[in-house]
Design an enzyme around this catalytic site. Structure first.
Site, PDB file in Angstrom:
ATOM      1  N   ASP A  69       1.130  -1.467   0.356  1.00  0.00           N
ATOM      2  CA  ASP A  69       0.074   0.210   0.129  1.00  0.00           C
ATOM      3  C   ASP A  69       0.834   1.139  -0.329  1.00  0.00           C
ATOM      4  OD1 ASP A  69      -2.297  -1.706  -0.213  1.00  0.00           O
ATOM      5  OD2 ASP A  69      -2.453  -1.538   2.220  1.00  0.00           O
ATOM      6  N   ASP A 127      -7.141  -1.236  -4.425  1.00  0.00           N
ATOM      7  CA  ASP A 127      -8.237  -0.632  -3.670  1.00  0.00           C
ATOM      8  C   ASP A 127      -9.028   0.575  -4.224  1.00  0.00           C
ATOM      9  OD1 ASP A 127      -7.011  -2.765  -1.705  1.00  0.00           O
ATOM     10  OD2 ASP A 127      -5.749  -1.029  -0.755  1.00  0.00           O
TER      11      ASP A 127
END
Length: 150
Positions: free
Chosen positions: A112, A126
């Site tokens: 991330d 995402d």
């Protein structure tokens, strides 16, 4: 065919952005992009969306993800009665899911990087999953509205 291109495009973009972050940052490193508002921060997410279920068994998460992607591919491939908006949403969710599954199987975690400080750190996959779910929700709401008119 167009939905396969969407899925592949999401995976390629996700892989490129994650590779840049993995190669340019150490875990926990951060770089300000827009003052204190937006940073690129390298996070190794061992949980699910937004680090929920952190530390759970990776194998279970991968198997669950693969099963969900298989269902999405089935829906896209065999239920052509769905309109483009819905199938595009499915393709975005599928591509995003596959992008994160690749990370889990390759590294044991998901990379991330997008960090607004007040929200959990997230990635391209995402974003695509959320946009895809939003498109499917819009389609569902539109269908309900159309049924009410009829």
């Amino acid at each position: 065919m167009i939905y396969a291109i969407i899925i592949a495009g999401v995976i390629v973009l996700d892989r490129i952005v994650k590779a840049v972050v993995r190669n340019g940052f150490a875990p926990g490193d951060t770089a300000a992009v827009i003052g204190d508002f937006f940073h690129i921060t390298y996070v190794q997410n061992r949980g699910v969306a937004f680090s929920m279920l952190y530390g759970r068994e990776t194998v279970i998460l991968v198997i669950t993800g693969v099963l969900m992607v298989a269902v999405l591919v089935f829906l896209i491939g065999f239920h052509r009665k769905f309109p483009a908006m819905f199938n595009t949403g499915l393709a975005l969710v599928c591509g995003g899911g596959l992008g994160n599954i690749i990370d889990r199987t390759a590294y044991g975690y998901v990379v991330d990087m997008f960090d607004f400080g007040w929200f959990p750190v997230f990635n391209v996959a995402d974003i695509c999953i959320c946009i895809g779910c939003g498109l499917m929700l819009l389609y569902a709401l539109k269908s309900i509205k159309d049924d009410d008119k009829a």
